[in-house]
Design a protein around this motif. Structure first.
Motif, PDB file in Angstrom:
ATOM      1  N   ARG A 100       0.844  -1.201   0.000  1.00 15.31           N
ATOM      2  CA  ARG A 100       0.000   0.000   0.000  1.00 15.31           C
ATOM      3  C   ARG A 100       0.884   1.257   0.000  1.00 15.31           C
ATOM      4  O   ARG A 100       2.083   1.194   0.192  1.00 15.31           O
ATOM      5  CB  ARG A 100      -0.978   0.003   1.179  1.00 15.31           C
ATOM      6  CG  ARG A 100      -0.312  -0.187   2.528  1.00 15.31           C
ATOM      7  CD  ARG A 100      -1.009   0.575   3.609  1.00 15.31           C
ATOM      8  NE  ARG A 100      -0.945   1.997   3.370  1.00 15.31           N
ATOM      9  CZ  ARG A 100       0.133   2.759   3.658  1.00 15.31           C
ATOM     10  NH1 ARG A 100       1.217   2.237   4.186  1.00 15.31           N
ATOM     11  NH2 ARG A 100       0.113   4.053   3.394  1.00 15.31           N
ATOM     12  N   GLY A 101       0.193   2.409  -0.211  1.00 13.81           N
ATOM     13  CA  GLY A 101       0.922   3.656  -0.375  1.00 13.81           C
ATOM     14  C   GLY A 101       1.151   3.836  -1.861  1.00 13.81           C
ATOM     15  O   GLY A 101       1.655   2.932  -2.554  1.00 13.81           O
ATOM     16  N   ALA A 102       0.759   5.004  -2.358  1.00 13.33           N
ATOM     17  CA  ALA A 102       0.715   5.184  -3.809  1.00 13.33           C
ATOM     18  C   ALA A 102       2.050   4.908  -4.500  1.00 13.33           C
ATOM     19  O   ALA A 102       2.103   4.236  -5.540  1.00 13.33           O
ATOM     20  CB  ALA A 102       0.238   6.600  -4.116  1.00 13.33           C
ATOM     21  N   ALA A 103       3.142   5.410  -3.953  1.00 15.48           N
ATOM     22  CA  ALA A 103       4.449   5.220  -4.588  1.00 15.48           C
ATOM     23  C   ALA A 103       4.873   3.751  -4.530  1.00 15.48           C
ATOM     24  O   ALA A 103       5.428   3.196  -5.494  1.00 15.48           O
ATOM     25  CB  ALA A 103       5.495   6.103  -3.919  1.00 15.48           C
TER      26      ALA A 103
ATOM     27  N   ARG B  66      -6.905  -1.396  -7.483  1.00 15.70           N
ATOM     28  CA  ARG B  66      -7.367  -0.246  -6.676  1.00 15.70           C
ATOM     29  C   ARG B  66      -7.578   0.929  -7.628  1.00 15.70           C
ATOM     30  O   ARG B  66      -6.699   1.229  -8.439  1.00 15.70           O
ATOM     31  CB  ARG B  66      -6.352   0.120  -5.583  1.00 15.70           C
ATOM     32  CG  ARG B  66      -6.193  -0.960  -4.512  1.00 15.70           C
ATOM     33  CD  ARG B  66      -5.393  -0.450  -3.318  1.00 15.70           C
ATOM     34  NE  ARG B  66      -6.188   0.445  -2.476  1.00 15.70           N
ATOM     35  CZ  ARG B  66      -5.679   1.172  -1.479  1.00 15.70           C
ATOM     36  NH1 ARG B  66      -4.380   1.115  -1.221  1.00 15.70           N
ATOM     37  NH2 ARG B  66      -6.448   1.946  -0.751  1.00 15.70           N
TER      38      ARG B  66
ATOM     39  N   HIS C 210      -0.099   7.188   6.271  1.00 12.55           N
ATOM     40  CA  HIS C 210       1.337   6.936   6.094  1.00 12.55           C
ATOM     41  C   HIS C 210       1.683   7.242   4.652  1.00 12.55           C
ATOM     42  O   HIS C 210       1.171   6.601   3.729  1.00 12.55           O
ATOM     43  CB  HIS C 210       1.692   5.477   6.408  1.00 12.55           C
ATOM     44  CG  HIS C 210       3.095   5.126   6.018  1.00 12.55           C
ATOM     45  ND1 HIS C 210       3.394   4.348   4.915  1.00 12.55           N
ATOM     46  CD2 HIS C 210       4.279   5.483   6.570  1.00 12.55           C
ATOM     47  CE1 HIS C 210       4.700   4.229   4.814  1.00 12.55           C
ATOM     48  NE2 HIS C 210       5.267   4.896   5.805  1.00 12.55           N
ATOM     49  N   SER C 211       2.544   8.231   4.481  1.00 19.49           N
ATOM     50  CA  SER C 211       2.965   8.622   3.138  1.00 19.49           C
ATOM     51  C   SER C 211       4.477   8.654   3.087  1.00 19.49           C
ATOM     52  O   SER C 211       5.121   9.395   3.845  1.00 19.49           O
ATOM     53  CB  SER C 211       2.396  10.002   2.798  1.00 19.49           C
ATOM     54  OG  SER C 211       3.168  10.606   1.771  1.00 19.49           O
TER      55      SER C 211
ATOM     56  N   ASP D  13       6.146   9.903   0.678  1.00 20.35           N
ATOM     57  CA  ASP D  13       6.516  11.231   0.175  1.00 20.35           C
ATOM     58  C   ASP D  13       6.545  12.250   1.322  1.00 20.35           C
ATOM     59  O   ASP D  13       7.470  13.063   1.426  1.00 20.35           O
ATOM     60  CB  ASP D  13       5.535  11.696  -0.911  1.00 20.35           C
ATOM     61  CG  ASP D  13       5.787  11.010  -2.258  1.00 20.35           C
ATOM     62  OD1 ASP D  13       6.809  10.316  -2.396  1.00 20.35           O
ATOM     63  OD2 ASP D  13       4.950  11.181  -3.161  1.00 20.35           O
TER      64      ASP D  13
ATOM     65  N   GLN E 234      -2.908   3.221   9.550  1.00 19.56           N
ATOM     66  CA  GLN E 234      -1.580   3.385   8.940  1.00 19.56           C
ATOM     67  C   GLN E 234      -0.718   4.377   9.722  1.00 19.56           C
ATOM     68  O   GLN E 234       0.490   4.437   9.527  1.00 19.56           O
ATOM     69  CB  GLN E 234      -1.715   3.874   7.486  1.00 19.56           C
ATOM     70  CG  GLN E 234      -2.337   2.880   6.525  1.00 19.56           C
ATOM     71  CD  GLN E 234      -3.801   3.166   6.302  1.00 19.56           C
ATOM     72  OE1 GLN E 234      -4.526   3.536   7.233  1.00 19.56           O
ATOM     73  NE2 GLN E 234      -4.274   3.009   5.074  1.00 19.56           N
TER      74      GLN E 234
ATOM     75  N   GLY F 130       0.411  13.242   2.437  1.00 18.22           N
ATOM     76  CA  GLY F 130       0.725  12.805   1.082  1.00 18.22           C
ATOM     77  C   GLY F 130      -0.500  12.928   0.188  1.00 18.22           C
ATOM     78  O   GLY F 130      -1.456  13.646   0.513  1.00 18.22           O
ATOM     79  N   ALA F 131      -0.467  12.232  -0.948  1.00 17.01           N
ATOM     80  CA  ALA F 131      -1.609  12.247  -1.866  1.00 17.01           C
ATOM     81  C   ALA F 131      -1.641  10.949  -2.655  1.00 17.01           C
ATOM     82  O   ALA F 131      -0.599  10.358  -2.942  1.00 17.01           O
ATOM     83  CB  ALA F 131      -1.512  13.422  -2.829  1.00 17.01           C
ATOM     84  N   ASP F 132      -2.848  10.540  -2.987  1.00 19.26           N
ATOM     85  CA  ASP F 132      -3.025   9.400  -3.893  1.00 19.26           C
ATOM     86  C   ASP F 132      -3.275   9.865  -5.310  1.00 19.26           C
ATOM     87  O   ASP F 132      -2.946   9.172  -6.272  1.00 19.26           O
ATOM     88  CB  ASP F 132      -4.162   8.507  -3.396  1.00 19.26           C
ATOM     89  CG  ASP F 132      -3.786   7.851  -2.080  1.00 19.26           C
ATOM     90  OD1 ASP F 132      -3.936   8.507  -1.035  1.00 19.26           O
ATOM     91  OD2 ASP F 132      -3.277   6.719  -2.110  1.00 19.26           O
TER      92      ASP F 132
ATOM     93  N   PHE G 252     -10.825   7.181   0.571  1.00 18.73           N
ATOM     94  CA  PHE G 252     -10.215   8.486   0.295  1.00 18.73           C
ATOM     95  C   PHE G 252     -11.264   9.591   0.326  1.00 18.73           C
ATOM     96  O   PHE G 252     -12.461   9.321   0.222  1.00 18.73           O
ATOM     97  CB  PHE G 252      -9.533   8.468  -1.089  1.00 18.73           C
ATOM     98  CG  PHE G 252      -8.527   7.358  -1.221  1.00 18.73           C
ATOM     99  CD1 PHE G 252      -7.279   7.475  -0.625  1.00 18.73           C
ATOM    100  CD2 PHE G 252      -8.829   6.193  -1.903  1.00 18.73           C
ATOM    101  CE1 PHE G 252      -6.352   6.454  -0.709  1.00 18.73           C
ATOM    102  CE2 PHE G 252      -7.906   5.161  -2.001  1.00 18.73           C
ATOM    103  CZ  PHE G 252      -6.661   5.295  -1.400  1.00 18.73           C
TER     104      PHE G 252
HETATM  105  P1  RI2 Z   1       2.977   7.611  -0.655  1.00 18.96           P
HETATM  106  C1  RI2 Z   1      -1.906   6.107   1.041  1.00 18.96           C
HETATM  107  O1  RI2 Z   1      -3.074   5.401   0.687  1.00 18.96           O
HETATM  108  C2  RI2 Z   1      -2.212   7.352   1.849  1.00 18.96           C
HETATM  109  O2  RI2 Z   1      -3.420   7.964   1.456  1.00 18.96           O
HETATM  110  C3  RI2 Z   1      -1.001   8.179   1.532  1.00 18.96           C
HETATM  111  O3  RI2 Z   1      -1.161   9.556   1.826  1.00 18.96           O
HETATM  112  C4  RI2 Z   1      -0.859   7.909   0.043  1.00 18.96           C
HETATM  113  O4  RI2 Z   1      -1.162   6.517  -0.108  1.00 18.96           O
HETATM  114  C5  RI2 Z   1       0.460   8.250  -0.577  1.00 18.96           C
HETATM  115  O5  RI2 Z   1       1.491   7.413  -0.104  1.00 18.96           O
HETATM  116  P2  RI2 Z   1      -3.284   3.832   1.090  1.00 18.96           P
HETATM  117  O6  RI2 Z   1      -2.491   3.013   0.084  1.00 18.96           O
HETATM  118  O7  RI2 Z   1       2.965   7.376  -2.126  1.00 18.96           O
HETATM  119  O8  RI2 Z   1      -2.838   3.633   2.517  1.00 18.96           O
HETATM  120  O9  RI2 Z   1       3.397   9.013  -0.317  1.00 18.96           O
HETATM  121  O10 RI2 Z   1      -4.765   3.595   0.916  1.00 18.96           O
HETATM  122  O11 RI2 Z   1       3.796   6.582   0.105  1.00 18.96           O
END
Ligand code: RI2
Length: 343
Positions: free
Chosen positions: A24-27, A67, A133-134, A136, A163, A199-201, A277
């Protein structure tokens, strides 16, 4: 298009891990998807380049369907699938594995670069407040700490999946003192906060930021309290479809993340919803920090036009090289799906 039966097990595993949020986490999702495409490319047993490309596109489709909100996922797929050049299977395979490696490197570099920029917004002695949790957002904090700034953090736990615990743990590894609070305590703690960092998705062309549920309420409260809020987001979070009026789909997840079947039965007949989101309008945000600089949210559209130009096809429909897009930050020709919900 080949069926799922032709797909490599690492594509299936990665898709499953993304869907269940094991990954998880967009990046992180974007990097995992590029890795899975490389694994698929190494495994494809095709007689000709076209059959090879068709299997790769099927793998892209499988990953894409996991997703819907984080635009980094289709942006990653487009980057790799748009570079399947070559007249032989050998050449196309090499092109895919090279593109996947390049993409991963770009992700790391972009995160480090935006971290340096975001760190400049933080002052020695600041207390930051985080949501979810981001990687970025934490890159900005890490860079500030490496610059010698002493920070402390108030960390929202971030229901339903908490998270915030990951954020708390990573901040402690950096030596940052952490106070963990429940989400509904955030407004109270804004009085002790110097900067909100999230952060951002996905980021829409009007500067709206799609991020973990709860971000918009936090941003409204921060604005009311006069606390600045920055969004740390690599350019893979920019959502090119929104340039042409499409909206970003908000993922609705399983109710079991919110409430157990037993608890639900005790309450009686209720509807349970679990949106992952929400959308924060640009007027509640102070800056979007990317590897290309920091932007007032409303001006991010200029960056988007520069990076994406025109694009129309979906990642698994790409037929020809997008290599020329390298000159435009490596992300042009990346086009995700639109969605139902208006930012
Ligand atoms: P990075 C996460 O979503 C959070 O919303 C977080 O702010 C965003 O991804 C960006 O994460 P989820 O995958 O790319 O927990 O900065 O639903 O790591």
């Amino acid at each position: 298009m080949p069926g799922d039966a032709d797909l490599h097990e690492s594509v299936e595993e990665t898709a499953e891990d993304i869907a269940t949020m094991e990954t998880r986490g967009a990046a992180t999702i974007a990097a995992a998807a590029a890795d899975a495409l490389a694994a698929q490319a190494r495994a494809v047993d095709a007689d000709d380049p076209d059959a090879f490309r068709a299997t790769m596109r099927a793998a892209g489709r499988r990953l894409y369907d996991t997703r819907p909100t984080a635009v980094s996922l289709p942006n990653s797929l487009r980057y790799v699938l748009g570079r399947m050049e070559g007249d032989t299977v050998h050449d196309v395979r090499a092109a895919v594995t090279t593109a996947a490696a390049d993409f991963a490197e770009r992700l790391d570099t972009a995160q480090d670069e935006l971290g340096e920029i975001g760190a400049n917004r933080l002052r020695d002695g600041d207390t930051i407040l985080t949501h979810c949790h981001s990687t970025d957002a934490l890159s900005c904090v890490r860079a500030a700490v490496e610059q010698g700034k002493e920070l402390s953090a108030i960390v929202k736990e971030t229901r339903p999946r908490r998270q915030g615990h990951i954020t708390a743990s990573e901040l402690r590894e950096m030596g940052v003192p952490v106070t963990l609070v429940v989400d509904s305590a955030a407004r109270r703690y804004l009085d002790e906060t110097d900067h909100v960092v999230v952060g951002a998705d996905a980021i829409a062309a009007d500067g709206s930021v799609i991020n973990k549920i709860g971000t918009s309420g936090l941003a409204v409260n921060a604005r009311e309290r006069g606390v600045p809020i920055m969004v740390a987001a690599q350019t893979i979070k920019l959502h090119p479809d929104t340039l042409t009026g499409h909206t970003v789909e908000i993922e609705m997840r399983d109710e079991a993340e919110v409430i157990s079947a037993e608890e639900r039965a005790e309450i009686g007949e209720v509807t349970v919803e679990n949106p992952a989101f929400d959308v924060t309008p640009p007027r509640y945000l102070d800056a979007i920090v990317t590897e290309s600089g920091q932007f007032p949210p409303e001006s991010v559209v200029t960056l988007m036009r520069e990076l994406f130009g025109e694009s129309a096809t979906r990642p698994w429909e790409v037929q020809e090289s997008a290599a020329s897009a390298d000159d435009r930050a490596g992300l042009a020709d990346v086009e995700p799906d639109g969605g139902a919900e208006r930012p």
